[in-house]
Design a protein around this motif. Structure first.
Motif, PDB file in Angstrom:
ATOM      1  N   ALA A 286      17.582 -53.451   6.204  1.00  8.01           N
ATOM      2  CA  ALA A 286      17.481 -52.013   5.378  1.00  8.01           C
ATOM      3  C   ALA A 286      18.325 -51.128   6.311  1.00  8.01           C
ATOM      4  O   ALA A 286      19.218 -50.317   5.863  1.00  8.01           O
ATOM      5  N   GLN A 287      18.335 -50.996   7.398  1.00  2.65           N
ATOM      6  CA  GLN A 287      18.957 -49.944   8.565  1.00  2.65           C
ATOM      7  C   GLN A 287      20.467 -50.275   8.610  1.00  2.65           C
ATOM      8  O   GLN A 287      21.174 -49.493   8.393  1.00  2.65           O
ATOM      9  N   ALA A 288      20.760 -51.562   8.454  1.00  4.17           N
ATOM     10  CA  ALA A 288      22.141 -51.844   8.257  1.00  4.17           C
ATOM     11  C   ALA A 288      22.745 -51.522   7.267  1.00  4.17           C
ATOM     12  O   ALA A 288      23.978 -51.148   7.230  1.00  4.17           O
ATOM     13  N   ASP A 289      21.915 -51.776   6.084  1.00  2.00           N
ATOM     14  CA  ASP A 289      22.499 -51.279   4.733  1.00  2.00           C
ATOM     15  C   ASP A 289      22.777 -50.068   4.590  1.00  2.00           C
ATOM     16  O   ASP A 289      23.746 -49.322   4.135  1.00  2.00           O
ATOM     17  N   LEU A 290      21.808 -49.212   5.379  1.00  2.00           N
ATOM     18  CA  LEU A 290      21.884 -47.702   5.393  1.00  2.00           C
ATOM     19  C   LEU A 290      23.059 -47.282   5.981  1.00  2.00           C
ATOM     20  O   LEU A 290      23.926 -46.349   5.484  1.00  2.00           O
ATOM     21  N   ALA A 291      23.220 -47.919   7.159  1.00  2.00           N
ATOM     22  CA  ALA A 291      24.363 -47.446   7.850  1.00  2.00           C
ATOM     23  C   ALA A 291      25.694 -47.542   7.137  1.00  2.00           C
ATOM     24  O   ALA A 291      26.576 -46.701   7.341  1.00  2.00           O
ATOM     25  N   GLU A 292      25.776 -48.766   6.744  1.00  2.00           N
ATOM     26  CA  GLU A 292      26.993 -49.090   5.926  1.00  2.00           C
ATOM     27  C   GLU A 292      27.252 -47.756   4.730  1.00  2.00           C
ATOM     28  O   GLU A 292      28.360 -47.714   4.447  1.00  2.00           O
ATOM     29  N   ALA A 293      25.933 -48.042   3.920  1.00  2.00           N
ATOM     30  CA  ALA A 293      26.017 -46.843   2.917  1.00  2.00           C
ATOM     31  C   ALA A 293      26.610 -45.299   3.217  1.00  2.00           C
ATOM     32  O   ALA A 293      27.501 -44.872   2.618  1.00  2.00           O
TER      33      ALA A 293
END
Length: 91
Positions: free
Chosen positions: A35-42
């Motif tokens: 989820a943190q990786a997805d947030l950073a990408e977003a």
């Protein structure tokens, strides 16, 4: 006073619960990392889109500028002014 010791079955049940809790925590940790990786990408995509929007807003605001129109004619359409020569170098 007599102290009663936990039976083997009780110890096995507690151990199984501890293992299940540890496994669940590891799964949650993995989900959190994803989820943190997805947030950073977003967030990166949002910043990229903000830049695109700013560039488009600038293009709209300056669309009547003759210098900008000449630059667009040169860059996008390959047009040149009279007496102007274009040299293209290839590798």
């Amino acid at each position: 006073m007599k102290i009663k010791r936990a039976s083997l079955l009780t110890k096995v049940v507690i151990l199984a619960l501890l293992v299940a809790a540890a496994t669940g925590l590891l799964g949650l940790r993995s989900q959190l990392s994803t989820a943190q990786a997805d947030l950073a990408e977003a967030q990166r995509q949002v910043e990229e889109q903000k830049q695109v929007n700013a560039d488009l807003a600038d293009a709209v605001e300056n669309s009547g500028d003759p210098d900008r129109q000449a630059d667009l004619a040169r860059d996008k359409l390959g047009l040149v002014e009279p007496g102007e020569y274009v040299f293209r170098f290839t590798d």
